[in-house]
Design a protein around this motif. Structure first.
Motif, PDB file in Angstrom:
ATOM      1  N   MET A   1       0.858  -1.170   0.000  1.00 27.07           N
ATOM      2  CA  MET A   1       0.000   0.000   0.000  1.00 27.07           C
ATOM      3  C   MET A   1       0.906   1.235   0.000  1.00 27.07           C
ATOM      4  N   ASP A   2       0.643   2.148  -0.923  1.00 26.69           N
ATOM      5  CA  ASP A   2       1.459   3.356  -0.979  1.00 26.69           C
ATOM      6  C   ASP A   2       0.769   4.517  -0.258  1.00 26.69           C
ATOM      7  N   ALA A   3       1.457   5.646  -0.179  1.00 25.12           N
ATOM      8  CA  ALA A   3       0.949   6.803   0.563  1.00 25.12           C
ATOM      9  C   ALA A   3      -0.376   7.306  -0.008  1.00 25.12           C
ATOM     10  N   GLU A   4      -0.518   7.271  -1.324  1.00 28.49           N
ATOM     11  CA  GLU A   4      -1.760   7.729  -1.951  1.00 28.49           C
ATOM     12  C   GLU A   4      -2.934   6.848  -1.534  1.00 28.49           C
ATOM     13  N   ALA A   5      -2.730   5.534  -1.510  1.00 30.71           N
ATOM     14  CA  ALA A   5      -3.790   4.602  -1.101  1.00 30.71           C
ATOM     15  C   ALA A   5      -4.128   4.778   0.379  1.00 30.71           C
ATOM     16  N   VAL A   6      -3.116   5.007   1.208  1.00 28.89           N
ATOM     17  CA  VAL A   6      -3.343   5.250   2.638  1.00 28.89           C
ATOM     18  C   VAL A   6      -4.194   6.505   2.811  1.00 28.89           C
ATOM     19  N   THR A   7      -3.842   7.572   2.118  1.00 28.17           N
ATOM     20  CA  THR A   7      -4.581   8.825   2.209  1.00 28.17           C
ATOM     21  C   THR A   7      -6.032   8.630   1.789  1.00 28.17           C
ATOM     22  N   ALA A  23       5.924  18.662  11.378  1.00 29.88           N
ATOM     23  CA  ALA A  23       7.143  18.713  10.554  1.00 29.88           C
ATOM     24  C   ALA A  23       6.794  18.906   9.074  1.00 29.88           C
ATOM     25  N   GLY A  24       5.561  19.342   8.803  1.00 34.73           N
ATOM     26  CA  GLY A  24       5.147  19.588   7.434  1.00 34.73           C
ATOM     27  C   GLY A  24       4.588  18.373   6.713  1.00 34.73           C
ATOM     28  N   GLN A  25       4.554  17.238   7.378  1.00 36.51           N
ATOM     29  CA  GLN A  25       4.056  16.012   6.762  1.00 36.51           C
ATOM     30  C   GLN A  25       2.528  15.921   6.874  1.00 36.51           C
ATOM     31  N   PRO A  26       1.882  15.105   6.035  1.00 44.16           N
ATOM     32  CA  PRO A  26       0.439  14.928   6.155  1.00 44.16           C
ATOM     33  C   PRO A  26       0.065  14.317   7.508  1.00 44.16           C
ATOM     34  N   ALA A  27      -0.935  14.911   8.128  1.00 46.49           N
ATOM     35  CA  ALA A  27      -1.445  14.431   9.423  1.00 46.49           C
ATOM     36  C   ALA A  27      -2.942  14.199   9.266  1.00 46.49           C
ATOM     37  N   PHE A  28      -3.418  13.092   9.802  1.00 45.35           N
ATOM     38  CA  PHE A  28      -4.836  12.761   9.701  1.00 45.35           C
ATOM     39  C   PHE A  28      -5.455  12.836  11.083  1.00 45.35           C
ATOM     40  N   LYS A  29      -6.550  13.607  11.144  1.00 48.35           N
ATOM     41  CA  LYS A  29      -7.184  13.877  12.426  1.00 48.35           C
ATOM     42  C   LYS A  29      -8.678  13.641  12.336  1.00 48.35           C
ATOM     43  N   VAL A  30      -9.250  13.316  13.490  1.00 47.54           N
ATOM     44  CA  VAL A  30     -10.694  13.260  13.633  1.00 47.54           C
ATOM     45  C   VAL A  30     -11.024  14.096  14.854  1.00 47.54           C
ATOM     46  N   ARG A  31     -11.907  15.068  14.680  1.00 46.31           N
ATOM     47  CA  ARG A  31     -12.251  16.023  15.735  1.00 46.31           C
ATOM     48  C   ARG A  31     -11.008  16.675  16.336  1.00 46.31           C
ATOM     49  N   LYS A  32     -10.090  17.062  15.471  1.00 50.42           N
ATOM     50  CA  LYS A  32      -8.858  17.775  15.822  1.00 50.42           C
ATOM     51  C   LYS A  32      -7.863  16.936  16.613  1.00 50.42           C
ATOM     52  N   LYS A  33      -8.067  15.629  16.657  1.00 50.39           N
ATOM     53  CA  LYS A  33      -7.141  14.732  17.359  1.00 50.39           C
ATOM     54  C   LYS A  33      -6.425  13.857  16.337  1.00 50.39           C
ATOM     55  N   GLY A  34      -5.087  13.947  16.326  1.00 52.09           N
ATOM     56  CA  GLY A  34      -4.287  13.179  15.382  1.00 52.09           C
ATOM     57  C   GLY A  34      -4.261  11.701  15.720  1.00 52.09           C
ATOM     58  N   PHE A  35      -4.309  10.868  14.663  1.00 55.31           N
ATOM     59  CA  PHE A  35      -4.225   9.424  14.869  1.00 55.31           C
ATOM     60  C   PHE A  35      -3.308   8.737  13.860  1.00 55.31           C
ATOM     61  N   VAL A  36      -2.964   9.401  12.751  1.00 56.86           N
ATOM     62  CA  VAL A  36      -2.017   8.871  11.768  1.00 56.86           C
ATOM     63  C   VAL A  36      -1.226  10.034  11.183  1.00 56.86           C
ATOM     64  N   TYR A  37       0.088   9.829  11.067  1.00 52.83           N
ATOM     65  CA  TYR A  37       0.974  10.813  10.453  1.00 52.83           C
ATOM     66  C   TYR A  37       1.791  10.095   9.380  1.00 52.83           C
ATOM     67  N   LEU A  38       1.781  10.625   8.171  1.00 50.26           N
ATOM     68  CA  LEU A  38       2.563  10.074   7.074  1.00 50.26           C
ATOM     69  C   LEU A  38       3.950  10.706   7.136  1.00 50.26           C
ATOM     70  N   SER A  39       4.988   9.914   6.904  1.00 47.47           N
ATOM     71  CA  SER A  39       6.345  10.476   6.931  1.00 47.47           C
ATOM     72  C   SER A  39       6.522  11.442   5.766  1.00 47.47           C
ATOM     73  N   ALA A  40       7.449  12.365   5.913  1.00 44.23           N
ATOM     74  CA  ALA A  40       7.705  13.379   4.884  1.00 44.23           C
ATOM     75  C   ALA A  40       8.077  12.735   3.549  1.00 44.23           C
ATOM     76  N   ASP A  41       8.785  11.608   3.591  1.00 44.70           N
ATOM     77  CA  ASP A  41       9.175  10.931   2.350  1.00 44.70           C
ATOM     78  C   ASP A  41       8.126   9.909   1.888  1.00 44.70           C
ATOM     79  N   GLU A  42       7.009   9.829   2.611  1.00 39.58           N
ATOM     80  CA  GLU A  42       5.861   8.967   2.282  1.00 39.58           C
ATOM     81  C   GLU A  42       6.194   7.473   2.233  1.00 39.58           C
ATOM     82  N   THR A  43       7.196   7.057   3.031  1.00 42.05           N
ATOM     83  CA  THR A  43       7.557   5.635   3.054  1.00 42.05           C
ATOM     84  C   THR A  43       7.013   4.910   4.280  1.00 42.05           C
ATOM     85  N   SER A  44       6.507   5.676   5.243  1.00 44.74           N
ATOM     86  CA  SER A  44       5.985   5.050   6.458  1.00 44.74           C
ATOM     87  C   SER A  44       4.881   5.906   7.057  1.00 44.74           C
TER      88      SER A  44
END
Length: 114
Positions: A1-7, A23-44
């Motif tokens: 699964m790549d970063a696009e599919a995860v998003t 750190a400028g990377q994509p962060a995924f939140k629900v009700r302003k609470k973070g639960f997943v952060y994609l690495s800047a290089d989109e490998t993890s």
């Protein structure tokens, strides 16, 4: 699964919004609470998990999973996207959302489609 599919998968969950993380990377939140952060290089991804699950996954597959910090019953787990099992990753991402989302959104997600 790549970063696009995860998003795409994460944004399909109720209430999820994509933000820019500390750190400028994509962060995924629900009700302003973070639960997943994609690495800047989109490998993890770094995701929220239960402490016991973090420990078990790292012990079982240290080449895929790396422990991050833990506090209370929650822990953060880094997952290498290129070598993670796709079904297991989807389950971990969904569980990270469940650990963060309000009960109303969880119930909305779990309702069978008509």
């Amino acid at each position: 699964m790549d970063a696009e599919a995860v998003t795409k998968m994460l944004l399909a969950l109720p209430g999820v919004e994509e933000h820019v993380g500390w750190a400028g990377q994509p962060a995924f939140k629900v009700r302003k609470k973070g639960f997943v952060y994609l690495s800047a290089d989109e490998t993890s991804v770094m995701l929220k998990a239960l402490r016991e699950e973090q420990e078990a996954l790292v012990a079982e597959s240290p080449e895929i999973y790396t422990a991050s910090w833990a506090s209370g019953r929650f822990a953060w787990l880094e997952v290498k996207l290129a070598i993670a099992d796709e079904d297991e990753l989807v389950e971990l991402l969904t569980e990270a959302w469940r650990l963060t989302a309000p009960k109303m959104l969880i119930a909305q997600h779990e309702q069978p489609s008509a």
